[in-house]
Design a protein around this motif. Structure first.
Motif, short mmCIF file in Angstrom:
data_model
loop_
_atom_site.label_atom_id
_atom_site.label_comp_id
_atom_site.label_asym_id
_atom_site.label_seq_id
_atom_site.Cartn_x
_atom_site.Cartn_y
_atom_site.Cartn_z
N LYS A 6 -10.00 10.77 36.07
CA LYS A 6 -8.62 10.49 36.48
C LYS A 6 -8.13 11.41 37.60
O LYS A 6 -7.21 11.07 38.33
CB LYS A 6 -7.67 10.63 35.29
N ARG A 7 -8.75 12.59 37.72
CA ARG A 7 -8.24 13.52 38.72
C ARG A 7 -9.29 14.58 39.04
O ARG A 7 -10.08 14.96 38.17
CB ARG A 7 -6.96 14.20 38.21
N VAL A 8 -9.29 15.03 40.29
CA VAL A 8 -10.14 16.14 40.72
C VAL A 8 -9.22 17.24 41.22
O VAL A 8 -8.34 17.00 42.05
CB VAL A 8 -11.13 15.73 41.83
N PHE A 97 -9.62 29.87 54.28
CA PHE A 97 -11.02 30.28 54.42
C PHE A 97 -11.14 31.65 55.10
O PHE A 97 -12.23 32.12 55.37
CB PHE A 97 -11.79 29.24 55.25
N SER A 98 -10.00 32.26 55.37
CA SER A 98 -10.02 33.59 55.99
C SER A 98 -9.97 34.66 54.90
O SER A 98 -10.12 34.39 53.72
CB SER A 98 -8.81 33.74 56.93
N ASN A 99 -9.72 35.86 55.31
CA ASN A 99 -9.65 36.98 54.36
C ASN A 99 -8.22 37.32 53.97
O ASN A 99 -7.94 38.43 53.52
CB ASN A 99 -10.34 38.21 54.95
N SER A 100 -7.31 36.38 54.18
CA SER A 100 -5.92 36.62 53.83
C SER A 100 -5.77 36.87 52.33
O SER A 100 -6.48 36.29 51.52
CB SER A 100 -5.07 35.40 54.24
N GLN A 101 -4.83 37.71 51.98
CA GLN A 101 -4.63 38.04 50.56
C GLN A 101 -3.77 37.02 49.84
O GLN A 101 -3.82 36.91 48.62
CB GLN A 101 -3.98 39.43 50.44
N ASN A 102 -2.96 36.27 50.55
CA ASN A 102 -1.98 35.39 49.91
C ASN A 102 -2.35 33.92 49.93
O ASN A 102 -1.66 33.09 49.35
CB ASN A 102 -0.62 35.57 50.59
N GLY A 103 -3.44 33.53 50.58
CA GLY A 103 -3.78 32.13 50.71
C GLY A 103 -4.41 31.55 49.45
O GLY A 103 -4.76 32.27 48.50
N PHE A 104 -4.53 30.22 49.44
CA PHE A 104 -5.15 29.51 48.32
C PHE A 104 -6.67 29.52 48.51
O PHE A 104 -7.20 28.95 49.45
CB PHE A 104 -4.63 28.07 48.27
N LYS A 105 -7.35 30.22 47.61
CA LYS A 105 -8.80 30.35 47.67
C LYS A 105 -9.39 29.83 46.36
O LYS A 105 -9.62 30.61 45.43
CB LYS A 105 -9.20 31.81 47.88
N PRO A 106 -9.65 28.54 46.26
CA PRO A 106 -10.16 27.98 45.00
C PRO A 106 -11.55 28.51 44.68
O PRO A 106 -12.40 28.65 45.57
CB PRO A 106 -10.19 26.48 45.27
N ASN A 107 -11.76 28.82 43.42
CA ASN A 107 -13.08 29.25 42.97
C ASN A 107 -13.64 28.36 41.86
O ASN A 107 -14.72 28.64 41.31
CB ASN A 107 -13.06 30.72 42.52
N LEU A 108 -12.89 27.30 41.53
CA LEU A 108 -13.33 26.33 40.52
C LEU A 108 -12.95 24.93 40.94
O LEU A 108 -11.96 24.73 41.65
CB LEU A 108 -12.68 26.62 39.15
N VAL A 109 -13.71 23.96 40.47
CA VAL A 109 -13.29 22.56 40.57
C VAL A 109 -13.22 22.01 39.15
O VAL A 109 -14.09 22.26 38.32
CB VAL A 109 -14.24 21.72 41.46
N LEU A 110 -12.14 21.30 38.87
CA LEU A 110 -11.92 20.70 37.55
C LEU A 110 -11.98 19.19 37.68
O LEU A 110 -11.26 18.60 38.49
CB LEU A 110 -10.55 21.10 36.98
N TYR A 111 -12.83 18.58 36.87
CA TYR A 111 -12.88 17.12 36.80
C TYR A 111 -12.18 16.70 35.51
O TYR A 111 -12.67 16.98 34.41
CB TYR A 111 -14.33 16.63 36.83
N TYR A 112 -11.04 16.04 35.69
CA TYR A 112 -10.19 15.71 34.54
C TYR A 112 -10.47 14.26 34.11
O TYR A 112 -10.27 13.31 34.87
CB TYR A 112 -8.72 15.88 34.91
N TYR A 113 -10.95 14.10 32.88
CA TYR A 113 -11.32 12.79 32.33
C TYR A 113 -10.39 12.39 31.18
O TYR A 113 -9.81 13.26 30.51
CB TYR A 113 -12.74 12.82 31.76
N LEU A 114 -10.31 11.09 30.96
CA LEU A 114 -9.67 10.55 29.77
C LEU A 114 -10.65 9.63 29.05
O LEU A 114 -11.35 8.84 29.69
CB LEU A 114 -8.41 9.75 30.12
N GLU A 115 -10.72 9.78 27.74
CA GLU A 115 -11.52 8.88 26.91
C GLU A 115 -10.71 8.54 25.67
O GLU A 115 -10.60 9.34 24.75
CB GLU A 115 -12.84 9.53 26.51
N ASN A 116 -10.12 7.34 25.68
CA ASN A 116 -9.19 6.93 24.62
C ASN A 116 -8.07 7.96 24.53
O ASN A 116 -7.33 8.16 25.47
CB ASN A 116 -9.94 6.77 23.30
N GLU A 117 -7.96 8.67 23.42
CA GLU A 117 -6.89 9.65 23.25
C GLU A 117 -7.35 11.08 23.54
O GLU A 117 -6.61 12.04 23.31
CB GLU A 117 -6.34 9.59 21.82
#
Length: 333
Positions: A6-8, A97-117
């Protein structure tokens, strides 16, 4: 597989702070992503409580994840509203992608699934230096039919894009009926490191020690005879515990449940086990001494200093006697 992607989501996890940005993907794109994901097999995972005496838990599962486990920290991912507009990744420029201290630097990817409930989140690590695909030219092959049957070379040019991992997942968490959680850990070391769980594991280990010393209904007692335990100088013992990751983790997982072998035997049998350890302490081939063995006197167990190592081994039934050479094998030594 009945799960529907449902979402990445890209996530930046640093200590207890979680920042997320979801990818603005249509259903068709999600279907294509799901087709390429190599969903991990759970068939060989052992429940954490069923691990063998000397198993090194590189992977495991916890069918009922409760607040008594340091891995309960990952349940926080289910409390996030991923659909908020401010959490949408508007462009690749949102990623720093720089060395800035305040930027968004993702270190994980989450694959969000639904299966019934059931809600499922599959988690993989990200290397931000390899995430960006920029100014790349890919060559492909395409058959053509005509007077001269053959193969055409086609090119695909990519200006700005990101490359998502389709395998090498470190864990999967699930939630049923809003109250029941579970986790499958595929790479214990990376999960512990990624979520900085060592501090949490040590904290849970200390909570276990304090419950042995507690004077209320939460006090841990041992054996069918409800033997009391006195932990002397918890601060000093925690110095020993935190110096040994395996010892700390094993202690942190102790729940006091009646299904533990130490709570299914009598106090007399536990005393026999401790006396047996004392007899073997005289053997120079063994790594422990008499001073390393907890004291069992006046229907009470007292644990101090380095005795915590044998005490935890007793809690989790991890002591093995080799009958051929009359030697005792202990973890944490």
């Amino acid at each position: 597989m009945d799960e529907i992607l449902k979402r990445v989501v890209l996530a930046q996890v640093i200590e207890d702070e979680i920042v997320v940005k979801y990818l603005n993907t249509a259903d068709k794109e999600l279907e294509n992503i799901q087709k390429n994901i190599k969903f991990p097999s759970n068939d060989k995972l052992k429940e954490i409580s069923d691990l063998g005496t000397f198993d090194n838990p590189k992977s495991f599962s916890i069918e009922k994840l409760t607040t008594g486990s340091p891995y309960y920290k990952l349940v926080d991912f289910f409390d996030i509203d991923y659909s908020k507009p401010e959490r949408r990744l508007k462009s690749i420029d949102d990623i720093d992608f720089s060395n800035s201290q305040n930027g968004f630097k993702p270190n994980l990817v989450l694959y969000y699934y639904l299966e019934n409930e059931e809600e499922i989140i599959l988690i993989a690590p990200l290397n931000i230096n390899k995430l960006l695909v920029k100014d790349k030219l890919f060559l492909g092959l395409k058959k053509h039919v005509g007077v001269n049957n053959g193969i055409d070379m086609i090119t695909h040019e990519i200006k700005d894009s990101i490359e998502l991992p389709m395998s090498s997942f470190i864990c999967m968490i699930s939630k049923k009926n809003d109250t029941t959680f579970s986790i499958n850990v595929y790479d214990t070391f990376r999960v512990d490191k990624q979520f900085q769980l060592y501090t949490h594991i040590n904290a849970y280990a200390e909570k276990v020690l304090k419950r042995f010393n507690s004077s209320d209904q939460n006090k841990f007692l041992l054996t069918t005879d409800k033997i009391e335990v006195q932990i002397d100088n918890i601060d000093s013992i925690m110095n020993v515990v935190t110096d040994n990751e395996a010892l700390s983790k094993s202690l942190s997982f102790y729940s006091g449940h009646g299904n533990k072998m130490i709570n299914q035997i009598t106090g007399e049998k536990l005393l026999l086990a401790i006396n047996n350890l004392k007899d073997h302490a005289k053997d120079e081939n063994n790594k422990y001494t008499l001073g390393d063995i907890p004291k069992f006197e006046n229907n009470k167990i007292t644990v101090s200093g380095n005795q915590i190592r044998i005490f935890v081994a007793l809690l989790n039934n991890q002591i093995v006697e080799k009958i051929l050479n009359n030697q005792i094998d202990l973890p944490y030594f």
